[in-house]
Design an enzyme around this catalytic site. Sequence first.
Site, PDB file in Angstrom:
ATOM      1  N   HIS A  58      41.941  31.192  -3.586  1.00 51.79           N
ATOM      2  CA  HIS A  58      41.646  32.608  -3.840  1.00 51.79           C
ATOM      3  C   HIS A  58      41.590  32.905  -5.335  1.00 51.79           C
ATOM      4  O   HIS A  58      41.956  33.996  -5.768  1.00 51.79           O
ATOM      5  CB  HIS A  58      42.691  33.504  -3.164  1.00 51.79           C
ATOM      6  CG  HIS A  58      42.513  33.603  -1.686  1.00 51.79           C
ATOM      7  ND1 HIS A  58      41.558  34.377  -1.088  1.00 51.79           N
ATOM      8  CD2 HIS A  58      43.151  32.969  -0.671  1.00 51.79           C
ATOM      9  CE1 HIS A  58      41.623  34.256   0.222  1.00 51.79           C
ATOM     10  NE2 HIS A  58      42.585  33.393   0.500  1.00 51.79           N
TER      11      HIS A  58
ATOM     12  N   SER B 147      47.580  34.948  -0.097  1.00 46.69           N
ATOM     13  CA  SER B 147      46.412  35.689   0.350  1.00 46.69           C
ATOM     14  C   SER B 147      46.740  36.953   1.139  1.00 46.69           C
ATOM     15  O   SER B 147      45.915  37.851   1.228  1.00 46.69           O
ATOM     16  CB  SER B 147      45.516  34.779   1.174  1.00 46.69           C
ATOM     17  OG  SER B 147      46.201  34.343   2.325  1.00 46.69           O
TER      18      SER B 147
ATOM     19  N   LYS C  38      34.789  30.054  -0.589  1.00 44.69           N
ATOM     20  CA  LYS C  38      35.156  31.450  -0.868  1.00 44.69           C
ATOM     21  C   LYS C  38      34.272  31.980  -2.009  1.00 44.69           C
ATOM     22  O   LYS C  38      33.101  32.243  -1.777  1.00 44.69           O
ATOM     23  CB  LYS C  38      36.646  31.555  -1.136  1.00 44.69           C
ATOM     24  CG  LYS C  38      37.429  31.329   0.167  1.00 44.69           C
ATOM     25  CD  LYS C  38      38.923  31.499   0.055  1.00 44.69           C
ATOM     26  CE  LYS C  38      39.533  31.450   1.443  1.00 44.69           C
ATOM     27  NZ  LYS C  38      40.557  30.425   1.612  1.00 44.69           N
TER      28      LYS C  38
END
Length: 405
Positions: free
Chosen positions: A218, A190, A249
């Site tokens: 992610h 990330s 997310k």
Amino acid sequence: MSNRLIDFANSELASIQGAGTYKRERLILGSQSATIQTQEGAGNATKKITAINLCANNYLGLANDQRLIDAAKRALDSHGFGMASVRFICGTQDLHKTLEQELASYLKTDDAIVFPSCFDANGGIFEVLLGPEDAVISDELNHASIIDGIRLCKAKRFRYRNNDMASLEENLKNAQSARHRLVVTDGVFSMDGIVADLPAIVALAERYDAMVMVDDCHATGFMGGRGSGTAEHHNVEGRVQLISGTFGKALGGASGGFIAGPAPIVDLLKQRARSYLFSNAVAPAICSASLQALQIAASQSGVLARERINTNAERFRSALTEAGFQLVPGEHAIIPVMIGDAALAARLADELLCMGVYVIAFSYPVVPDGKARIRTQMSAAHTADQLDTAIEAFIKAGKKFGIIS
Ligand SMILES: *Cc1c(COP(=O)(O)O)cnc(C)c1O
């Protein structure tokens, strides 16, 4: 009454402040979105600022999506507010089961288990699967939750250099005497937006008889044609056996995490993972909205959102590169603008906020010393105009501070 621990806290806080790493939490007024409202200053001098938000994990732009809000409201009416129980006592509703099934079908795995968060998913899995006879082989830049989960298990620990396949192979060789081997990596690292080299990782794991687990926090929802993550992106679907991820997310950004994989492993986690057994069930409204997020990610609307993320990332990358900024090359929606000096990165972030662009500077110890950066993140919710405004601000501020000429 002993106050020694309060004294300890005060002296630690003073040293954090002395090191310049004290984290202040900025107030967001209103909801999470492509633009946000925040305030600067204190007391009578506060000033509201509207800014383009380039630092949320809101990749698909669903954090404030009306379809998710409606789904959450419907579930509040039909399923109530909270479960007041862990899953195995009286905390499992049809929504939890459906969410697990839909997730497994989206990720093309046998089954899935939903945890309170991905931190809990990663915290719970290793201890269940690995004992002292086993080996876990982990990328050195893996997320803190993987590191903590590994600490809780008794397996022999092997750590390979970030995304370095020679180092992974050496560790796999050293782990050959173990009963079982598990290789674990973030799907996307990330701080750099670098995608793990999954084709090489699965090939090595197959050669050295190891299972592969990927943390796709992610990636789930927006990487790969269907958005199912880094395995799909790299065309190795089916060769990554365990996937952990989050609903916090791209998939709406509320909370909840999961492990998707073979049915017997999911079942065993439901029997033994302590972060699942001893923590409250995810609230029904969040399950319902997460189901809606999965549906959107799998639909034409998801395809269009992924196209917008990619177009936005290309637009931002090429404009900043052309302007002379140094970026970490790549293809992910995480685009780090490398500054080097920590104080300069912090000043640039402050300046950008005054210009209506909200970004965060990252410096040591979050990233290596001397590699301070502004980590920007693209969202499907950003318009071309918003990005152009942000690009202009970067160029103006970059020139002001002598970062570009
Ligand atoms: C965000 C993140 C987590 C934690 O997810 P939560 O659901 O917020 O607990 C775990 N692993 C990685 C790689 C992440 O980026």
